[in-house]
Design an enzyme around this catalytic site. Structure first.
Site, mmCIF file in Angstrom:
data_model
loop_
_atom_site.group_PDB
_atom_site.id
_atom_site.type_symbol
_atom_site.label_atom_id
_atom_site.label_comp_id
_atom_site.label_asym_id
_atom_site.label_seq_id
_atom_site.Cartn_x
_atom_site.Cartn_y
_atom_site.Cartn_z
ATOM 1 N N LYS A 75 6.437 -2.025 2.082
ATOM 2 C CA LYS A 75 5.242 -1.418 2.677
ATOM 3 C C LYS A 75 4.057 -2.358 2.470
ATOM 4 O O LYS A 75 3.200 -2.140 1.612
ATOM 5 C CB LYS A 75 4.991 -0.035 2.056
ATOM 6 C CG LYS A 75 4.049 0.823 2.901
ATOM 7 C CD LYS A 75 4.131 2.271 2.486
ATOM 8 C CE LYS A 75 3.060 3.125 3.119
ATOM 9 N NZ LYS A 75 3.127 3.197 4.583
ATOM 10 N N ARG B 198 -7.529 -20.646 -1.737
ATOM 11 C CA ARG B 198 -6.553 -20.437 -0.667
ATOM 12 C C ARG B 198 -5.399 -21.439 -0.758
ATOM 13 O O ARG B 198 -5.615 -22.660 -0.728
ATOM 14 C CB ARG B 198 -7.231 -20.543 0.703
ATOM 15 C CG ARG B 198 -6.297 -20.186 1.843
ATOM 16 C CD ARG B 198 -7.007 -20.179 3.181
ATOM 17 N NE ARG B 198 -6.080 -19.778 4.241
ATOM 18 C CZ ARG B 198 -5.193 -20.599 4.806
ATOM 19 N NH1 ARG B 198 -5.143 -21.872 4.452
ATOM 20 N NH2 ARG B 198 -4.368 -20.160 5.730
ATOM 21 N N TYR C 198 0.827 -1.211 0.000
ATOM 22 C CA TYR C 198 0.000 0.000 0.000
ATOM 23 C C TYR C 198 0.855 1.253 0.000
ATOM 24 O O TYR C 198 2.070 1.182 0.198
ATOM 25 C CB TYR C 198 -0.965 -0.014 1.194
ATOM 26 C CG TYR C 198 -0.342 0.270 2.550
ATOM 27 C CD1 TYR C 198 0.518 -0.626 3.172
ATOM 28 C CD2 TYR C 198 -0.610 1.470 3.213
ATOM 29 C CE1 TYR C 198 1.072 -0.350 4.420
ATOM 30 C CE2 TYR C 198 -0.064 1.757 4.460
ATOM 31 C CZ TYR C 198 0.776 0.842 5.061
ATOM 32 O OH TYR C 198 1.327 1.126 6.284
ATOM 33 N N GLU D 149 11.962 1.969 14.478
ATOM 34 C CA GLU D 149 11.064 3.050 14.032
ATOM 35 C C GLU D 149 9.815 3.031 14.888
ATOM 36 O O GLU D 149 9.686 2.215 15.811
ATOM 37 C CB GLU D 149 10.735 2.901 12.547
ATOM 38 C CG GLU D 149 10.110 1.571 12.187
ATOM 39 C CD GLU D 149 9.903 1.372 10.686
ATOM 40 O OE1 GLU D 149 9.854 2.359 9.933
ATOM 41 O OE2 GLU D 149 9.767 0.198 10.283
ATOM 42 N N ARG E 30 8.486 4.121 -4.377
ATOM 43 C CA ARG E 30 8.451 3.109 -3.310
ATOM 44 C C ARG E 30 7.425 2.020 -3.619
ATOM 45 O O ARG E 30 7.652 0.839 -3.326
ATOM 46 C CB ARG E 30 8.148 3.764 -1.958
ATOM 47 C CG ARG E 30 8.211 2.747 -0.820
ATOM 48 C CD ARG E 30 8.105 3.404 0.533
ATOM 49 N NE ARG E 30 6.845 4.091 0.691
ATOM 50 C CZ ARG E 30 6.555 4.897 1.705
ATOM 51 N NH1 ARG E 30 7.437 5.113 2.648
ATOM 52 N NH2 ARG E 30 5.380 5.484 1.780
HETATM 53 N N1 PMP Z 1 7.621 3.483 9.100
HETATM 54 C C1 PMP Z 1 6.469 2.800 9.117
HETATM 55 C C2 PMP Z 1 6.449 1.459 9.801
HETATM 56 C C3 PMP Z 1 5.311 3.319 8.540
HETATM 57 O O1 PMP Z 1 4.175 2.615 8.563
HETATM 58 C C4 PMP Z 1 5.370 4.596 7.936
HETATM 59 C C5 PMP Z 1 4.152 5.227 7.316
HETATM 60 N N2 PMP Z 1 3.359 4.382 6.642
HETATM 61 C C6 PMP Z 1 6.583 5.286 7.934
HETATM 62 C C7 PMP Z 1 7.692 4.697 8.516
HETATM 63 C C8 PMP Z 1 6.710 6.647 7.323
HETATM 64 O O2 PMP Z 1 6.670 6.600 5.926
HETATM 65 P P1 PMP Z 1 6.201 7.841 5.073
HETATM 66 O O3 PMP Z 1 6.999 9.012 5.510
HETATM 67 O O4 PMP Z 1 6.493 7.460 3.677
HETATM 68 O O5 PMP Z 1 4.737 8.028 5.340
#
Ligand code: PMP
Length: 285
Positions: free
Chosen positions: A148, A100, A33, A180, A52
């Site tokens: 992502k 599945r 996403y 993070e 990305r």
């Molecule tokens: N790390 C994680 C785990 C996230 O989910 C996100 C946002 N979706 C980010 C960092 C920040 O990414 P961005 O600046 O591209 O929104």
């Protein structure tokens, strides 16, 4: 207002949008996403989000028969149809619907493409004034946080536990170092006024906001270092903040009940937030 959403080539009323129960996004979290911010009915950092998205699709071997221009057209059309002034466009692509099976289905099945908008105040954000309080959790996500994907259960679970303890967010720790936040990248301003953020690897998502902050702050003469830091370093830092597409820069004033700096949103953090907003406004598309 009932929104118009995009599902597999069609613009439809959100109440009429129906997906197969066999969709692999639903059964396996087999989907990726993007969330792109909207300001003044325009998209923020579009190029970064498409770059990305293509990377995420490539890493999990998923095909998409839509070009970047096709995707841009859908984003713009949804913003116009839903009259989104400020907020976001959410895009999700799953591998599609198939019986599945853990093994990937025939690559010819059509991916499921979903987009919808959400109106949200981004520049004026009430939490900025007080700053966010965070709790640390062991990073127990899968080992490919750089993709992502919609496998967000641990991030959701941790954020919920933080909220239940009266805090605002969860920060993840791996081998004693911060990776993070639950949905953002993390930064500190060290005692010698350097801007520190963890370097890119499979341990973190390469945030588009993170990338822009590094670019703008470098140009403005801030000292920057991309390296991991520990909770102790966060506690000893002057300021801390997170970055994401829809919060931009969010001051962090407390970690694990310990006040960071003065315990108020930091001066440099707020300067960087202004710098970030001023710069993205020049590049809206
Ligand atoms: N790390 C994680 C785990 C996230 O989910 C996100 C946002 N979706 C980010 C960092 C920040 O990414 P961005 O600046 O591209 O929104």
């Amino acid at each position: 207002m009932v929104r118009t959403v995009f599902l597999n080539g069609k613009y439809i009323n959100e109440n009429d949008a129906k997906l197969s129960i066999f969709d692999r996004g639903f059964l396996f979290g087999d989907s990726v996403y993007e969330v792109t911010a909207v300001i003044q009915q325009k998209l923020v950092s579009w190029e970064g989000h498409t770059r990305r998205l293509r990377r995420s699709l490539g890493e999990i071997g998923m095909n998409l028969d839509m070009s970047d221009d096709d995707l841009l057209t859908v984003h713009r059309k949804l913003i116009a149809l839903n009259e989104v002034r400020e907020g976001l466009v959410y895009l999700q692509i799953s591998r599609g619907a198939a019986d599945r099976d853990f093994a990937f289905p025939d690559p010819c099945i059509k991916p499921t493409v979903v987009l919808f908008t959400q109106e949200k105040s981004l520049i004026q954000n009430q939490t900025i004034k007080a700053g966010a309080k965070v709790l640390s959790f062991p990073d127990q996500r899968w080992g490919r946080s750089d993709i992502k994907s919609t496998q967000l259960l641990y991030a959701s679970f941790s954020k919920q536990r933080a909220l239940e303890q009266g805090k605002d967010d969860a920060w993840f720790i791996k081998d004693g170092l911060v990776t993070e936040g639950s949905s953002n990248n993390t930064f500190i301003i060290s005692a010698d006024r350097k801007l520190l953020t963890r370097s890119l690897s499979r341990d973190i998502l390469g945030g588009i906001t993170r990338e822009s902050i590094l670019e703008y702050s470098k140009k403005s003469g801030y000292q920057i270092e991309e390296k991991p830091f520990s909770i102790e370093e966060v506690k000893d830092s002057l300021e801390a903040f997170t970055s994401s597409s829809t919060t931009f820069i969010m001051p962090v004033v407390e970690i694990d009940d310990y006040k960071i700096g003065s315990g108020l949103p930091g001066k440099i953090t707020l300067e960087l937030r202004d710098l970030y907003i001023r710069n993205i406004m020049k590049d809206l598309i």
